[in-house]
Design a protein around this motif. Structure first.
Motif, mmCIF file in Angstrom:
data_model
loop_
_atom_site.group_PDB
_atom_site.id
_atom_site.type_symbol
_atom_site.label_atom_id
_atom_site.label_comp_id
_atom_site.label_asym_id
_atom_site.label_seq_id
_atom_site.Cartn_x
_atom_site.Cartn_y
_atom_site.Cartn_z
ATOM 1 N N ASN A 79 66.121 14.608 7.368
ATOM 2 C CA ASN A 79 67.193 14.792 9.006
ATOM 3 C C ASN A 79 65.591 14.287 10.714
ATOM 4 O O ASN A 79 64.053 15.388 10.824
ATOM 5 N N ILE A 89 64.973 16.891 0.619
ATOM 6 C CA ILE A 89 65.034 16.793 2.558
ATOM 7 C C ILE A 89 63.922 17.060 2.825
ATOM 8 O O ILE A 89 62.983 18.067 2.583
ATOM 9 N N LEU A 147 74.111 15.711 -2.665
ATOM 10 C CA LEU A 147 72.113 15.478 -2.933
ATOM 11 C C LEU A 147 72.424 15.653 -4.944
ATOM 12 O O LEU A 147 72.785 17.430 -5.160
ATOM 13 N N THR A 190 64.000 25.021 7.337
ATOM 14 C CA THR A 190 63.413 24.794 6.080
ATOM 15 C C THR A 190 62.738 25.546 5.088
ATOM 16 O O THR A 190 63.358 24.990 3.985
ATOM 17 N N LEU A 250 67.156 13.388 1.679
ATOM 18 C CA LEU A 250 67.797 13.016 2.660
ATOM 19 C C LEU A 250 66.524 13.370 3.968
ATOM 20 O O LEU A 250 66.166 14.867 3.463
ATOM 21 N N SER A 309 72.679 19.117 5.756
ATOM 22 C CA SER A 309 71.761 19.060 5.336
ATOM 23 C C SER A 309 72.863 20.041 3.906
ATOM 24 O O SER A 309 72.673 20.135 3.181
ATOM 25 N N VAL A 315 62.902 21.170 0.269
ATOM 26 C CA VAL A 315 62.437 20.708 1.536
ATOM 27 C C VAL A 315 61.224 20.928 2.426
ATOM 28 O O VAL A 315 59.518 22.014 2.377
ATOM 29 N N ASN A 348 62.354 17.401 7.067
ATOM 30 C CA ASN A 348 62.702 17.020 8.543
ATOM 31 C C ASN A 348 61.475 17.310 9.044
ATOM 32 O O ASN A 348 60.822 17.809 8.961
#
Length: 250
Positions: free
Chosen positions: A90, A136, A130, A166, A88, A123, A180, A138
């Motif tokens: 963002n 992830i 996920l 984060t 993911l 998220s 992340v 960001n």
């Protein structure tokens, strides 16, 4: 090539600029990519077409962010195309058009709704999809660590909150092997900066001078950093704010 084969990614704001570069890079690495757009369906379809023409796999999903129910609606659209998620990104965000002295409450709230609240809830709902060992990333900004453009104070604040998110989320998801991280660009040659940067030699020279490398960033410069974090090679990096400003903060 192929390091992300079998993986599925979602890139918010993936139709233009940094988001498009990220989507194309992840697809080139083998991932199937969901290209999210807020309003520019044509640009998203063009990005998907480019990926497909290069032998990759992608699909477009549209959903305005910063409005009630945005995360639920986006994931419902995603679920119609994919079964589960591995990456993911963002990336979607907006800047401020008014300085501290005149910014309205409405604009302030809109900036935080898109830049901070949307990634939070995307998220939160996304971790249900996920897979363990996922990623992830960001997209933040160098402005959250240096007050070099004080007229963008609200934007910088919204991204500072994303940086904090984060770090904390890396602790929450660490037990599942999910990393992340935040990637922080400096000035990048994208459509959003075109109005003041392109065709203005003085502005371009000033932007380039901010970088230790003496140049203006390109979307691919950021996409390559995201791709590293999304890959197996980035497995031991989490909870970090990665300076991708070309040394603008050095």
């Amino acid at each position: 090539m192929g390091v992300l084969k079998g993986k599925t990614a979602l890139v918010t704001g993936g139709s233009r600029g940094i988001g498009r570069a990220v989507a194309e890079r992840l697809a080139r690495d083998g991932a199937r990519v969901g290209v999210h757009y807020g309003s520019n369906e044509g640009a998203a379809k063009e990005t998907v077409a480019t990926i497909l023409a290069a032998g990759g796999d992608a699909f477009a999903i549209g959903q305005e962010l910063g409005v009630p129910g945005d995360a639920e609606a986006l994931w419902a659209a995603f679920d119609a195309h994919a079964d589960g998620l591995d990456i993911l990104v963002n990336n979607a965000g907006i800047g401020a058009s008014a300085p501290f002295s005149s910014i309205s409450e409405e604009e302030y709230e809109r900036i935080f709704a898109v830049n901070t609240k949307a990634p939070f809830f995307l998220s939160r709902l996304g971790v249900e999809r996920l897979r363990d060992g996922g990623r992830i990333v960001n997209v933040s900004t160098g402005l959250s660590h240096a007050a070099v453009m004080p007229e963008l104070i609200a934007y910088a604040m919204s991204k500072s909150a994303l940086d904090t998110f984060t770090r904390y989320l890396s602790k929450v998801l660490g037990p599942r092997g999910i990393t992340v991280n935040a990637v922080a660009p400096g000035i990048v040659d994208t459509d959003i900066n075109a109005g003041w940067l392109r065709g203005n030699e003085e502005a371009w020279a000033g932007a380039a001078a901010m970088s230790a490398l003496g140049k203006v960033g390109e979307p691919a410069d950021i996409a390559d950093v995201v791709a590293f974090l999304a890959s197996h090679d980035g497995r031991w990096v989490t909870g970090q704010w990665i300076d991708a400003t070309g040394g603008s903060l050095a």
